[in-house]
Scaffold this motif. Sequence first.
Motif, PDB file in Angstrom:
ATOM      1  N   LEU A   1     100.190  37.337 -55.716  1.00  0.00           N
ATOM      2  CA  LEU A   1      99.108  38.583 -55.707  1.00  0.00           C
ATOM      3  C   LEU A   1      99.882  39.692 -56.128  1.00  0.00           C
ATOM      4  N   ALA A   2     100.844  40.090 -55.197  1.00  0.00           N
ATOM      5  CA  ALA A   2     101.357  41.349 -55.570  1.00  0.00           C
ATOM      6  C   ALA A   2     102.068  41.447 -57.058  1.00  0.00           C
TER       7      ALA A   2
ATOM      8  N   SER B   1      99.732  45.029 -60.700  1.00  0.00           N
ATOM      9  CA  SER B   1     100.704  46.339 -61.030  1.00  0.00           C
ATOM     10  C   SER B   1      99.896  47.378 -60.487  1.00  0.00           C
ATOM     11  N   SER B   2     100.896  48.685 -60.593  1.00  0.00           N
ATOM     12  CA  SER B   2     100.346  50.054 -60.131  1.00  0.00           C
ATOM     13  C   SER B   2      99.345  50.473 -61.121  1.00  0.00           C
ATOM     14  N   ILE B   3      99.199  49.725 -62.544  1.00  0.00           N
ATOM     15  CA  ILE B   3      98.043  50.071 -63.287  1.00  0.00           C
ATOM     16  C   ILE B   3      96.962  49.391 -63.098  1.00  0.00           C
ATOM     17  N   GLY B   4      96.930  48.098 -62.575  1.00  0.00           N
ATOM     18  CA  GLY B   4      95.787  47.648 -61.584  1.00  0.00           C
ATOM     19  C   GLY B   4      95.269  48.183 -60.743  1.00  0.00           C
ATOM     20  N   PHE B   5      96.130  48.853 -59.758  1.00  0.00           N
ATOM     21  CA  PHE B   5      95.633  49.429 -58.498  1.00  0.00           C
ATOM     22  C   PHE B   5      94.774  50.953 -59.109  1.00  0.00           C
TER      23      PHE B   5
ATOM     24  N   ALA C   1     103.535  49.446 -58.109  1.00  0.00           N
ATOM     25  CA  ALA C   1     104.606  49.301 -59.377  1.00  0.00           C
ATOM     26  C   ALA C   1     105.792  48.548 -58.919  1.00  0.00           C
ATOM     27  N   MET C   2     106.293  48.628 -57.692  1.00  0.00           N
ATOM     28  CA  MET C   2     107.573  48.062 -57.395  1.00  0.00           C
ATOM     29  C   MET C   2     107.671  46.648 -57.139  1.00  0.00           C
ATOM     30  N   SER C   3     106.272  45.904 -56.744  1.00  0.00           N
ATOM     31  CA  SER C   3     106.106  44.427 -56.657  1.00  0.00           C
ATOM     32  C   SER C   3     106.070  43.887 -58.198  1.00  0.00           C
ATOM     33  N   SER C   4     105.722  44.461 -59.086  1.00  0.00           N
ATOM     34  CA  SER C   4     105.790  44.134 -60.561  1.00  0.00           C
ATOM     35  C   SER C   4     107.169  44.494 -61.193  1.00  0.00           C
ATOM     36  N   LEU C   5     107.757  45.270 -60.748  1.00  0.00           N
ATOM     37  CA  LEU C   5     108.901  45.756 -61.370  1.00  0.00           C
ATOM     38  C   LEU C   5     109.850  44.739 -60.933  1.00  0.00           C
TER      39      LEU C   5
END
Length: 884
Positions: free
Chosen positions: A442-443, A447-451, A726-730
């Motif tokens: 899920l994380a 991404s932060s974009i999705g949030f 952001a960090m979970s996607s990065l």
Amino acid sequence: MLAQSRKVAKPVPTRASFPIGSPAFVCVLATLREALPVAPRVKRRSSPFRPVFPLHFSASQALLSVCIALSLGASGRAEPIAAAAPRWFHWQRLASLPDSLPGRGTILASTAGSILVAGGAHSPDFPASKPTSFSDAILLLTPGGSPSNRWRAIGRLPEPLASAAVVPLDGGALVLGGDTPNGPTDHVFAIRWTSSGQDVAFDASFPPLPAARSHASAARIGDRVYLAGGRSANGDLRDFWGMELSPKTGARAWRPLPPWPGESRSDASLVAQSNGDHFCLYLLGGRSGTRSLSDAYCFDPKQGGWSTAASMPWPLGRPAAAAIGQSHVVAFGSDPLAYHTITDTWSAAAHPPVSAAIATAPWPQGQLVLASDASGAAAEIYSAVLRPPRRHLKGLDFAAMAAYLLLLAAIGLYFARREKSTEQFFLGGRSIPWWAAGLSLLATQVSSIGFMAVPAKSFATDWAYFAGVATWFLVVPIVTAVYIPLFRRLEVTSAYEYLEARFNLPVRWFGSAAYSALQLGRMAVVLYLPALALSAVTGLDSRISILTMGALCTLYTAAGGLEAVVWTDVLQAVILVGGALLCVVFVILGIEGGASRFYEIALADGKFELGRFDGGLTTAAIWVVLVGNFFQRLAGLTSDQAVVQRYLSTADKRQSIRALWTDVAASIPWAIIVFSLGTALYVYYKLHPERLSPAVDVDGVVPLFVAQQLPAGVSGVIIAAIFAAAMSSLDSSIHSTATVWVTDFYARLAPHSSDTVRLRLARCLTLALGVFATIAALMLAAADVRSLWDLFQSIVGLFAGGLAGLFILGLFTRRTNGPGALVGVAASAMVLYAAQPRVHFFLYPAVGLLGCVAAGYVAGFILPGIPKTRGLTVFDVEPTRQGQ
């Protein structure tokens, strides 16, 4: 002192505690009581053909009620609306208009470095009476020059002219109609000039207006110019026309369009601005004879028709209106007003430093306003630059963010001691619990974009994209029945190892290279865009945000490997869901009337609609969303190394399947929360439009609310959630790319290298990738690139479908060989490139995947090569070992 504008929106009571018996508590009881009845169907004004999505089912109401009940007693910042209108602009006086040029009815236009003012008329009460004289002078203003050379005469108009409609063109302006000494004219011409003022040219090749007129309104969307109303020798007009600047066939011509529903008018403003989905035209105010009008209308070019917009609170006879930001229109009249196109609301706008603005023109530094005071003194030119919204993060906010970041660092250090082999570093020793792997999925996918972007989408439009959640139940059974057993049986580390086993080494390397290229671009964008949004609304320096997220994420990923990535993702998933839920609660608490008022307004405005039921390929029709999501989700769950790595990190096939279904169980509530957040923000800002700053893009609506309306400490938690997204996607992009490079390239080229060397290389590559992502994001911040995400989404679509198509060819066909597979991915890119202008971006993965499969399968019959199928397709499955 500047004149104070009248207030439009009512003040909001100061938020305090909500004890039993308070309106918030009563609202909770009312919501619970009304959970079972079904709300009546309400049709949306502008789209009567779309069904209303029944969000009023009891489960969602109960969830919302629990959220509100849990937040009773919370206190917020006390911020009633100020008596004065919001100060959105910073004004700077550029120059006074020379006495040689009249200030009434002048032509105003601009290029990157200069401002052109031409024509005009002298008259004590122009335009009510006949002008006494007209001008044909053209003057060029170069801001920043000395007073002696700031204004320069650069030529003459083809004829003396005033009160013409003006539309910006590249390097100049299009002038339509106007008053001349002989009456209204139908002439249309383009005027272009250089910023140095050394050259001015006219282009009279445009067709004349359908009828001579002055005081008309004009605007431009793309390559089409629109003309509305005006005044002829016989009075005000009620007609609407369009002209293609570069027609595909034939010559330029004015074509009639349906007129607006209201009465004839002149001196109105026609402004092109986005409605949250695409650009529309907004016709505001004007005059009918000597009577000022306050009505407003919206023309949708896609629908080809008009709808009635909210009327202005008071009439502005000759508003000089301009599009500001992504969804605002500001009308500079005697009492300026701001219109928000998404919420269809008006609010008071602060006065410019002049008493009456009479024309506007776009300029890179902001909006230019030509204005003349009421006494008839010389007109002046002012520039207006949007101010950033007010910012007030407190110590508690920074403390919450610091606590979150320190916790991430501690997790990375804890797992650093356990990474002794590549098996441990890449797959966590295949000992990750299924529920942790599911939450990590899920994380990784959010991404932060999705949030920020998903709530922004439901804020701007409706729940059309929510229909895609249904595809989970179509895709996941396929993945659990076919793909997971295959990957577990082959005991792969990289998903692309299968491509070599089924086809050949070049196909494997293509898959690895395509995935790596996508991740390299994604890393920089995932870091840059949230930092940009947070900077705009919180004052956090975007470079500091990028460095903080990039450095910390790189360090814990390099130190702790997949275990650190998964367990930090679990923490980040909790913060993501909790942060979004907190936002929903506080938005509802900020709405007068609470949940009942929220549902009432959202249902009335069609905010829960699931999209159109039509056959279009370029719109977000419900079938487009469903088909597009099916193929996009199939591609993500089968060919994305970061996802495949998660369900390979569990102990066996059964736990891999549980992990994937855990992702589904968490993703659907997450989707409900973030779509509800966007809808709640719509209702909140519809009731308080003056709080919606035009300096913030639509995608920044979530951080705007967080920074301005949430209590101290809570803002910090939500900002930490954006960091978490952001960090979970990065971290997933960095770790999976390092895994691919070591497994698919280095280990394949150096098969006898030791595991210790590979582990050391993996750590070094992880550090290098993190440094690359951070530097690339800093470069984007310096270049101020704002449309990169849209471009990147298109690039992803070009390759993601083809990459997933390779796995389809391998698993579901016996005939396709290695050369045929390469032909398939090449054909996929070409077909999708040709189809891009003709289909919605949701369909890119579907077009790419189907193109790859069709071309690859046919090529397998033509090109030489022996397919390798034993145990590698659904038709040739070898017996599995126990536990796999």
